[in-house]
Design a protein around this motif. Structure first.
Motif: not given
Length: 189
Positions: A38-55
């Motif tokens: 849905p709209a907003g899910s890409v921003q959430d992935l790239l700006l919240r989830l990846v910084p929190a849990k990614g490399p």
């Protein structure tokens, strides 16, 4: 494999391991099916989830946008995309807008989860978690946790800054750099 084959037939050079890592993060922490965007899910992935849990290092923004764009088009072209998803064009625009902020979000330790901060700390003292069996991983995590707990609280707070969602007691303990909630309470008066 279906995506890789599709990308080859379309002549798209896509970083498949990068896409897999993004989809794995999303599946592990957001519990959303990989076909629902849905709209907003890409921003959430790239700006919240990846910084929190990614490399700990920022992802390459151009490769990330290209991989996501190809994936969205694959989903739409093969009939796999959920009807509740935004259009691939809108999702790609969202990815491009978010990509401009990815590096800053990924390097801002305030966005990191406590686990990511501890793993980075472990790497900084020479304890790596790469290429280990599950038994070895637990032993290394125990070593990292012991070294982390041996740090003074002000050093732990420097490495993993307190988040805004702290309780009043935790906020006072952080402000007065103490592990003792009574001492923090007294100092707050």
């Amino acid at each position: 494999s279906h995506f890789s084959n599709w990308a080859q037939t379309k002549g798209r050079d896509v970083d498949v391991p990068l896409l897999e890592s993004l989809l794995d993060l999303r599946a592990a922490y957001d519990d959303l099916e990989p076909t629902l965007w849905p709209a907003g899910s890409v921003q959430d992935l790239l700006l919240r989830l990846v910084p929190a849990k990614g490399p700990t290092e920022p992802l390459p923004s151009d490769d990330t946008v290209d991989a996501l764009d190809a994936y969205f088009r694959f989903l739409r072209n093969t009939g796999r995309m959920s009807a509740r998803s935004a259009t691939p064009a809108d999702l790609t625009k969202e990815a491009r807008r978010s990509a401009k902020k990815m590096s800053a979000a990924a390097t801002d330790r305030a966005n990191w989860s406590p686990g990511k901060s501890m793993i980075d700390f472990g790497s900084s003292i020479g304890i790596s978690l790469d290429d280990l069996s599950s038994d070895e991983v637990q032993d290394r995590l125990d070593q990292v946790a012991a070294a982390w707990n041996d740090l003074p609280i002000h050093e732990r707070q420097r490495l993993d800054r307190p988040k805004d969602n702290l309780s009043g007691r935790s906020r006072a303990m952080a402000a007065y750099q103490t592990d003792d909630d009574i001492a923090a309470l007294i100092k707050s008066f």
